[in-house]
Enzyme design. Structure first.
Site, PDB file in Angstrom:
ATOM      1  CG  ASP A 107      40.910  40.815  37.287  1.00  0.00           C
ATOM      2  OD1 ASP A 107      41.102  41.318  36.162  1.00  0.00           O
ATOM      3  OD2 ASP A 107      40.049  41.224  38.079  1.00  0.00           O
ATOM      4  CG  HIS A 114      45.277  46.526  29.527  1.00  0.00           C
ATOM      5  ND1 HIS A 114      45.389  47.568  30.414  1.00  0.00           N
ATOM      6  CD2 HIS A 114      45.773  46.990  28.351  1.00  0.00           C
ATOM      7  CE1 HIS A 114      45.910  48.616  29.802  1.00  0.00           C
ATOM      8  NE2 HIS A 114      46.146  48.297  28.542  1.00  0.00           N
TER       9      HIS A 114
HETATM   10  O1  F6P Z   1      40.058  44.548  31.469  1.00  0.00           O
HETATM   11  C1  F6P Z   1      39.932  44.594  30.104  1.00  0.00           C
HETATM   12  C2  F6P Z   1      38.904  45.604  29.642  1.00  0.00           C
HETATM   13  O2  F6P Z   1      38.851  45.620  28.238  1.00  0.00           O
HETATM   14  C3  F6P Z   1      39.197  46.992  30.145  1.00  0.00           C
HETATM   15  O3  F6P Z   1      40.106  47.667  29.357  1.00  0.00           O
HETATM   16  C4  F6P Z   1      37.826  47.614  30.160  1.00  0.00           C
HETATM   17  O4  F6P Z   1      37.708  48.643  31.077  1.00  0.00           O
HETATM   18  C5  F6P Z   1      36.952  46.454  30.556  1.00  0.00           C
HETATM   19  O5  F6P Z   1      37.634  45.298  30.132  1.00  0.00           O
HETATM   20  C6  F6P Z   1      35.548  46.560  30.021  1.00  0.00           C
HETATM   21  O6  F6P Z   1      35.597  46.441  28.686  1.00  0.00           O
HETATM   22  P1  F6P Z   1      34.492  46.771  27.609  1.00  0.00           P
HETATM   23  O7  F6P Z   1      33.308  47.405  28.290  1.00  0.00           O
HETATM   24  O8  F6P Z   1      35.153  47.696  26.659  1.00  0.00           O
HETATM   25  O9  F6P Z   1      34.169  45.464  26.992  1.00  0.00           O
END
Ligand code: F6P
Length: 495
Positions: free
Chosen positions: A383, A171
């Site tokens: 990003d 992602h």
């Molecule tokens: O963008 C990557 C990501 O892992 C998303 O999947 C997630 O919404 C965001 O970052 C926040 O991640 P976390 O709170 O799980 O560290």
């Protein structure tokens, strides 16, 4: 072990739920992200399970089976938790995932903490996830692993002799070779990724970087194909890799934003901040989001363009995130300092230039901000995609303006409608604010129409569909191209 055939097994660091304490009891709230919206129907129709970390540690000793049972009943698919100890939370989640891979893959090597103790725990937790998959998945299920926390899972499964078909979607961005080379575990990570059957990236940029890295670091690898999905031949296996830009559920955002309760809230927001245009920023607390640069750009615009005084306000919403990591705490202080500085310098009676909110918003409130803001500023330093940019366009006024970073993955699709900026170039961003402020309505309408069309077409359901089709397609020759995206559209529209 459940042996029903061809189910989908989704594996991600977090389960799509939030466990919260309420009146002394633990309650489960469904997750709201795009991933769950897209995958839930597939999981329900095909039958499937979602394996992930519920966000609490083993030491918290909750009765998870009881808590998760209700969710399984409601959602139609089951959630299988992988619990982390507090040491694993610190060294796998905060440590290797978010102090090594996260900053490095966003080209911010100065933010990395290459603590040698993190790697062994990363391996151990990935093995834990692989054990959970081996326990819950049937041999013909398709295992779809998500994101940078879990790059080692296929390797662990293969070492256990498990022959599931596996896919991995990254992602976040994949960095260029000269940055990736800094990773002390560069060979281990590339070899681990090559144990998946299909690897998906958000943009051509990321996929090209990956290809450069494997060509430079993996001996004997042969790349074939130039379409949306290509193959890498390595150790007598064909590994597929491709570009699958993620999207949002456009219609859901558009419909919800049009509801009367959202319209009412939107009206009140603007009414309370009268006689000015609103510029909106919505970002998770993260140094990759470029919030201090955005604030500096707004300040620069006020300094160089006095016609903006009393006429514009920046509403900056910062959603709390990863607050146990020192760099995130420092960023919060930095933002608060800057907001205070700008407001101290420019506030006049009846006009406070920056409105700063540090909290998560309920969806209705978020949609109301999207709907009422004349401009959105989404200016990350880098990003993977950035869904806020898309959510704003789907929910906003028909003549809203999007100021977007060249380095957001979303710029590849939205370059024709957005005002693209270099988020490190403060004067260029200030100029974009001024340009947006004066943009004629016909140009605003035209740009927003292009943005919406792109977002509607490349929605989250198409993303799921194309990834799963790439995983099962017998022959890649006929695999459809993302016609408006391939092959010549390059590097996020950067000149
Ligand atoms: O963008 C990557 C990501 O892992 C998303 O999947 C997630 O919404 C965001 O970052 C926040 O991640 P976390 O709170 O799980 O560290």
């Amino acid at each position: 072990m459940n042996t029903s055939e061809n189910r989908l097994v989704v594996v991600s660091n977090r389960l799509p739920i939030v466990i919260e304490e309420e009146d002394g009891d633990w309650r489960l709230k469904p997750g709201t992200g795009g991933l769950v919206t897209a995958l839930a129907p597939v999981l329900r129709n095909r039958g499937g399970i979602w394996i992930g970390w519920p966000g609490i540690t083993e030491e918290e000793e909750l009765d998870l089976d009881r808590i998760l049972a209700t969710s399984t009943k409601d959602s139609g698919y089951s959630l299988k938790p992988v619990l982390l100890t507090s040491e694993e939370r610190d060294k796998f989640y905060c440590g290797f995932s978010n102090e090594v891979i996260w900053p490095l893959f966003h080209d911010l090597q100065g933010y990395c903490n290459f603590d040698p103790n993190y790697w062994a725990v990363y391996e151990r937790v990935n093995r834990k996830f692989a054990n959970a998959i081996a326990r819950y998945a049937g041999k013909d299920d398709f295992v779809w692993v998500h994101d940078y926390h879990l790059m080692n899972v296929a390797k662990e499964l293969n070492q256990m002799g498990k022959t599931f078909k596996t896919g991995f979607f990254l992602h976040i961005p994949f960095p260029p070779l000269d940055i990736f080379l800094k990773l002390p575990w560069r060979f281990q990570i590339l070899h681990a990724l090559l144990e998946y059957d299909l690897i998906g990236f958000q943009t051509l940029r990321d996929r090209r970087n990956f290809v450069q890295c494997i060509k430079a670091l993996i001996k004997g690898i042969v790349i074939r194909g130039k379409g949306q999905v290509a193959t890498a031949r390595f150790e007598n296996r064909d590994i597929r890799f491709g570009t699958f830009p993620i999207g949002i559920d456009f219609h859901n955002f558009a419909m919800d934003a049009a509801k009367p309760d959202v319209a009412d809230k939107a009206w009140y927001i603007h009414e309370d901040l009268p006689k000015s245009k609103l510029i909106l920023g919505v970002d998770r607390l993260d140094y990759t989001k470029g919030i201090p640069y955005k604030l500096r750009a707004f300040e620069n615009a006020l300094e160089r363009y006095p016609d903006l005084h009393n006429q514009v306000r920046l509403i900056q919403i910062v959603v709390p995130s990863r607050e146990d990591i020192p760099k995130y705490q420092a960023l919060k202080l930095d933002i608060e300092h800057l907001v205070g500085e700008i407001n101290g310098k420019y506030t006049q009676s009846g006009w406070v230039p920056v409105h700063y909110l540090f909290r998560s918003l309920e969806k209705t409130e978020l949609l109301a901000y999207y709907r009422t803001a004349e401009v959105a500023m989404v200016t990350p330093l880098k990003d993977g995609m950035n869904l806020v940019a898309m959510e704003y366009c789907a929910s906003s006024l028909e003549d809203g303006i999007l100021i977007l970073s060249e380095f957001a993955g979303a710029a590849a699709q939205l370059q024709r409608g957005a005002l693209l900026v270099n988020p490190y170039d403060i004067e260029n961003m200030a100029d974009a604010i001024h340009q947006a402020f004066h943009m004629a309505q016909n140009e605003r309408l035209l740009r927003m129409r292009k943005l919406r069309r792109a977002i509607r077409n490349r929605n989250i359901f198409r993303w799921v569909d194309s990834f799963l089709r790439a995983a099962i397609a017998k022959n890649l020759d006929n695999f459809p191209l993302l016609e408006d995206y391939f092959p010549e559209k390059d590097m996020n529209g950067i000149p």
